[in-house]
Design a protein around this motif. Structure first.
Motif, PDB file in Angstrom:
ATOM      1  N   TYR A  94      73.537  22.673  58.768  1.00 11.65           N
ATOM      2  CA  TYR A  94      73.209  23.130  60.114  1.00 11.65           C
ATOM      3  C   TYR A  94      73.173  24.652  60.217  1.00 11.65           C
ATOM      4  CZ  TYR A  94      74.057  18.401  61.912  1.00 11.65           C
ATOM      5  OH  TYR A  94      73.993  17.055  62.164  1.00 11.65           O
ATOM      6  N   ILE A  95      72.238  25.134  61.026  1.00  9.65           N
ATOM      7  CA  ILE A  95      72.245  26.518  61.494  1.00  9.65           C
ATOM      8  C   ILE A  95      72.477  26.440  62.998  1.00  9.65           C
ATOM      9  CG2 ILE A  95      70.961  28.676  61.724  1.00  9.65           C
ATOM     10  CD1 ILE A  95      69.176  27.677  59.417  1.00  9.65           C
ATOM     11  N   PHE A  96      73.593  26.966  63.469  1.00  6.84           N
ATOM     12  CA  PHE A  96      73.937  26.846  64.879  1.00  6.84           C
ATOM     13  C   PHE A  96      73.382  28.024  65.674  1.00  6.84           C
ATOM     14  CE2 PHE A  96      77.224  24.414  62.630  1.00  6.84           C
ATOM     15  CZ  PHE A  96      77.027  23.177  63.222  1.00  6.84           C
ATOM     16  N   GLN A  97      73.307  27.831  67.011  1.00  9.78           N
ATOM     17  CA  GLN A  97      72.601  28.796  67.844  1.00  9.78           C
ATOM     18  C   GLN A  97      73.385  30.062  68.145  1.00  9.78           C
ATOM     19  OE1 GLN A  97      72.153  27.599  72.085  1.00  9.78           O
ATOM     20  NE2 GLN A  97      73.016  25.673  71.438  1.00  9.78           N
ATOM     21  N   GLU A  98      74.681  30.056  68.007  1.00 11.10           N
ATOM     22  CA  GLU A  98      75.477  31.248  68.304  1.00 11.10           C
ATOM     23  C   GLU A  98      76.276  31.651  67.074  1.00 11.10           C
ATOM     24  OE1 GLU A  98      75.551  33.232  70.749  1.00 11.10           O
ATOM     25  OE2 GLU A  98      74.497  32.197  72.357  1.00 11.10           O
ATOM     26  N   GLN A 159      74.143  38.414  61.338  1.00  4.50           N
ATOM     27  CA  GLN A 159      75.019  37.249  61.428  1.00  4.50           C
ATOM     28  C   GLN A 159      74.227  35.954  61.281  1.00  4.50           C
ATOM     29  OE1 GLN A 159      77.247  37.454  65.084  1.00  4.50           O
ATOM     30  NE2 GLN A 159      78.489  39.187  64.429  1.00  4.50           N
ATOM     31  N   GLN A 160      73.047  35.905  61.932  1.00  4.70           N
ATOM     32  CA  GLN A 160      72.232  34.698  61.822  1.00  4.70           C
ATOM     33  C   GLN A 160      71.713  34.517  60.398  1.00  4.70           C
ATOM     34  OE1 GLN A 160      72.073  31.795  62.794  1.00  4.70           O
ATOM     35  NE2 GLN A 160      70.936  31.887  64.715  1.00  4.70           N
ATOM     36  N   ARG A 161      71.375  35.605  59.739  1.00  2.00           N
ATOM     37  CA  ARG A 161      70.964  35.511  58.339  1.00  2.00           C
ATOM     38  C   ARG A 161      72.112  34.992  57.468  1.00  2.00           C
ATOM     39  NH1 ARG A 161      66.208  38.399  56.831  1.00  2.00           N
ATOM     40  NH2 ARG A 161      65.246  39.447  58.613  1.00  2.00           N
ATOM     41  N   ALA A 162      73.334  35.436  57.777  1.00  2.23           N
ATOM     42  CA  ALA A 162      74.498  34.945  57.041  1.00  2.23           C
ATOM     43  C   ALA A 162      74.700  33.451  57.272  1.00  2.23           C
ATOM     44  CB  ALA A 162      75.749  35.726  57.451  1.00  2.23           C
ATOM     45  N   MET A 163      74.452  33.007  58.510  1.00  5.52           N
ATOM     46  CA  MET A 163      74.555  31.576  58.814  1.00  5.52           C
ATOM     47  C   MET A 163      73.510  30.778  58.030  1.00  5.52           C
ATOM     48  SD  MET A 163      77.012  30.695  60.866  1.00  5.52           S
ATOM     49  CE  MET A 163      76.397  29.093  61.371  1.00  5.52           C
ATOM     50  N   ILE A 164      72.306  31.334  57.919  1.00  4.27           N
ATOM     51  CA  ILE A 164      71.258  30.664  57.149  1.00  4.27           C
ATOM     52  C   ILE A 164      71.636  30.617  55.670  1.00  4.27           C
ATOM     53  CG2 ILE A 164      68.836  30.814  56.433  1.00  4.27           C
ATOM     54  CD1 ILE A 164      68.238  32.071  59.178  1.00  4.27           C
ATOM     55  N   ALA A 165      72.207  31.710  55.167  1.00  8.23           N
ATOM     56  CA  ALA A 165      72.662  31.732  53.773  1.00  8.23           C
ATOM     57  C   ALA A 165      73.727  30.674  53.537  1.00  8.23           C
ATOM     58  CB  ALA A 165      73.209  33.124  53.427  1.00  8.23           C
ATOM     59  N   CYS A 170      74.341  25.325  49.535  1.00 15.94           N
ATOM     60  CA  CYS A 170      74.535  24.095  48.763  1.00 15.94           C
ATOM     61  C   CYS A 170      73.229  23.329  48.561  1.00 15.94           C
ATOM     62  CB  CYS A 170      75.579  23.203  49.443  1.00 15.94           C
ATOM     63  SG  CYS A 170      77.223  23.920  49.497  1.00 15.94           S
ATOM     64  N   ARG A 171      72.105  23.988  48.851  1.00 14.33           N
ATOM     65  CA  ARG A 171      70.765  23.428  48.645  1.00 14.33           C
ATOM     66  C   ARG A 171      70.604  22.044  49.289  1.00 14.33           C
ATOM     67  NH1 ARG A 171      67.764  26.471  45.464  1.00 14.33           N
ATOM     68  NH2 ARG A 171      68.807  28.149  44.296  1.00 14.33           N
ATOM     69  N   PRO A 172      70.738  21.967  50.613  1.00 17.10           N
ATOM     70  CA  PRO A 172      70.617  20.680  51.315  1.00 17.10           C
ATOM     71  C   PRO A 172      69.177  20.172  51.317  1.00 17.10           C
ATOM     72  CG  PRO A 172      70.708  22.453  52.903  1.00 17.10           C
ATOM     73  CD  PRO A 172      70.953  23.085  51.560  1.00 17.10           C
ATOM     74  N   ARG A 173      69.023  18.884  51.493  1.00 16.00           N
ATOM     75  CA  ARG A 173      67.688  18.284  51.578  1.00 16.00           C
ATOM     76  C   ARG A 173      67.148  18.368  53.005  1.00 16.00           C
ATOM     77  NH1 ARG A 173      67.906  12.518  48.861  1.00 16.00           N
ATOM     78  NH2 ARG A 173      65.643  12.721  49.137  1.00 16.00           N
ATOM     79  N   LEU A 174      68.062  18.379  53.988  1.00 12.87           N
ATOM     80  CA  LEU A 174      67.668  18.477  55.391  1.00 12.87           C
ATOM     81  C   LEU A 174      68.401  19.636  56.036  1.00 12.87           C
ATOM     82  CD1 LEU A 174      66.349  17.537  58.034  1.00 12.87           C
ATOM     83  CD2 LEU A 174      68.192  15.853  58.275  1.00 12.87           C
ATOM     84  N   LEU A 175      67.635  20.546  56.626  1.00 12.06           N
ATOM     85  CA  LEU A 175      68.199  21.680  57.348  1.00 12.06           C
ATOM     86  C   LEU A 175      67.962  21.469  58.834  1.00 12.06           C
ATOM     87  CD1 LEU A 175      69.502  24.510  57.055  1.00 12.06           C
ATOM     88  CD2 LEU A 175      67.186  25.458  56.996  1.00 12.06           C
ATOM     89  N   VAL A 176      69.048  21.458  59.608  1.00 12.01           N
ATOM     90  CA  VAL A 176      68.968  21.291  61.058  1.00 12.01           C
ATOM     91  C   VAL A 176      69.218  22.653  61.688  1.00 12.01           C
ATOM     92  CG1 VAL A 176      69.853  20.098  63.094  1.00 12.01           C
ATOM     93  CG2 VAL A 176      69.812  18.922  60.878  1.00 12.01           C
ATOM     94  N   ALA A 177      68.202  23.199  62.359  1.00 11.45           N
ATOM     95  CA  ALA A 177      68.310  24.520  62.984  1.00 11.45           C
ATOM     96  C   ALA A 177      68.368  24.338  64.496  1.00 11.45           C
ATOM     97  CB  ALA A 177      67.124  25.397  62.594  1.00 11.45           C
ATOM     98  N   ASP A 178      69.539  24.576  65.070  1.00 11.72           N
ATOM     99  CA  ASP A 178      69.742  24.370  66.504  1.00 11.72           C
ATOM    100  C   ASP A 178      69.580  25.703  67.238  1.00 11.72           C
ATOM    101  OD1 ASP A 178      70.428  23.506  69.007  1.00 11.72           O
ATOM    102  OD2 ASP A 178      72.551  23.199  68.574  1.00 11.72           O
ATOM    103  N   GLU A 179      68.434  25.896  67.870  1.00 14.10           N
ATOM    104  CA  GLU A 179      68.136  27.123  68.614  1.00 14.10           C
ATOM    105  C   GLU A 179      68.465  28.362  67.777  1.00 14.10           C
ATOM    106  OE1 GLU A 179      66.658  27.118  71.442  1.00 14.10           O
ATOM    107  OE2 GLU A 179      67.224  25.387  72.646  1.00 14.10           O
ATOM    108  N   PRO A 180      67.871  28.506  66.593  1.00 14.07           N
ATOM    109  CA  PRO A 180      68.276  29.594  65.687  1.00 14.07           C
ATOM    110  C   PRO A 180      67.915  30.986  66.174  1.00 14.07           C
ATOM    111  CG  PRO A 180      66.307  28.503  64.859  1.00 14.07           C
ATOM    112  CD  PRO A 180      66.776  27.689  66.033  1.00 14.07           C
ATOM    113  N   THR A 181      67.055  31.104  67.190  1.00 11.83           N
ATOM    114  CA  THR A 181      66.661  32.436  67.667  1.00 11.83           C
ATOM    115  C   THR A 181      67.246  32.773  69.038  1.00 11.83           C
ATOM    116  OG1 THR A 181      64.621  31.526  68.620  1.00 11.83           O
ATOM    117  CG2 THR A 181      64.497  32.367  66.368  1.00 11.83           C
ATOM    118  N   THR A 182      68.162  31.942  69.534  1.00 10.30           N
ATOM    119  CA  THR A 182      68.783  32.208  70.835  1.00 10.30           C
ATOM    120  C   THR A 182      69.585  33.513  70.790  1.00 10.30           C
ATOM    121  OG1 THR A 182      68.922  29.877  71.418  1.00 10.30           O
ATOM    122  CG2 THR A 182      70.472  31.339  72.501  1.00 10.30           C
ATOM    123  N   ALA A 183      69.512  34.285  71.869  1.00  9.91           N
ATOM    124  CA  ALA A 183      70.282  35.527  72.047  1.00  9.91           C
ATOM    125  C   ALA A 183      69.849  36.646  71.099  1.00  9.91           C
ATOM    126  CB  ALA A 183      71.783  35.266  71.884  1.00  9.91           C
TER     127      ALA A 183
END
Length: 275
Positions: A94-98, A159-165, A170-183
């Protein structure tokens, strides 16, 4: 074969004896190496749908989840927490929005990313090297130095780039991005979208994007699912839904997007006309 199949998903919350149905028996799928957006206003049920995939919602009786969540041919809705921990972060990430609230302020960026790698790859000897490579891949300058930085020492975009990193470490097969550009400001939003696009092209992983912004989905996603009050009201290819929406709610959402060189007055959504 689909990577993810969600079938008849129902999510209910209970507070002070009052039960609220947040998601009302929805079904959708996601293929290998496909990108899909779930679009809707706040409260439409899109984020809790994403959180339910790996049981990140509160346990019963606060929240009850029904339905099947088939990931890579296995119903992960029925597995225990020990098995699920092997999937979270490793298979579904997951990539969370905040990022400012998702990152722990008392630990360094490097420590937090390394923690995920150590959990899923305990045999790995040079974890620091992998973390630095992950930070470099998402465009963080001087990653060796940033490994030892605390979250407050980074800008919102960093910080958001660090969250994406962290999500990709762990090289996931599914990436869930929850409002990754908020704020984030518009320039940084564009950078994050371009980063996600380039990562998908390189990693060939699937993407589930949660957003309320129709303006970003055409750049990242092939299909779009529109949610309204816990239901899926429209689904299709991005180009079809964006340029020829069928449901009144989809039309209303698209009409709310401001456009340059347009004198058209933005109208609020008239919920009385939407069923």
């Amino acid at each position: 074969m689909n990577l993810l199949d969600v079938r008849n998903l129902k999510i209910k919350f209970c507070s002070r004896g009052i039960e609220t149905e947040a998601v009302k028996s929805i079904s959708f799928s996601l293929r290998e190496n496909e990108s899909v957006a779930i679009v809707g206003e706040s409260g439409s049920g899109k984020t809790v749908t994403a959180m339910s995939l790996t049981k990140l919602l509160p346990p019963p009786p606060t929240c009850t989840v029904e339905g099947d969540i088939i990931f890579d041919g296995k119903n992960i809705a029925d597995i225990d927490n020990a098995q699920l921990r092997k999937i979270r972060g490793r298979q579904i990430s997951y990539i969370f929005q905040e990022p400012s609230t998702s990152l722990n302020p008392v630990f360094t960026i490097g420590f937090q990313i390394a923690e995920a790698i150590k959990l899923h790859f305990p045999e790995e000897k040079n974890v620091r090297k992998l973390v630095v490579e992950s930070l470099r891949e998402v465009g963080i300058r001087d990653p060796e130095k940033r490994y030892d930085s605390y979250p407050h020492e980074l800008s919102g975009g960093m910080q958001q780039r660090a969250m994406i990193a962290m999500a990709l470490s762990c090289r996931p097969r599914l990436l869930v991005a929850d409002e990754p550009t908020t704020a984030l400001d518009v320039t940084i939003q564009k950078q994050i979208i371009d980063l996600l696009k380039s990562v998908r092209e390189k990693r060939k992983n699937s993407l589930l994007l949660i957003t309320h912004n129709f303006g970003i989905i055409s750049e990242l996603c092939e299909r779009v699912i529109v949610m309204f009050r816990g239901n899926i009201v429209e689904e299709g290819l991005c180009k079809d839904v964006l340029y020829n929406p069928q449901h009144p709610y989809t039309k209303a959402l698209i009409n709310c997007v401001p456009r340059l060189n347009s004198n058209k007055k933005l109208e609020p959504i008239d919920y009385d006309k939407i069923k």
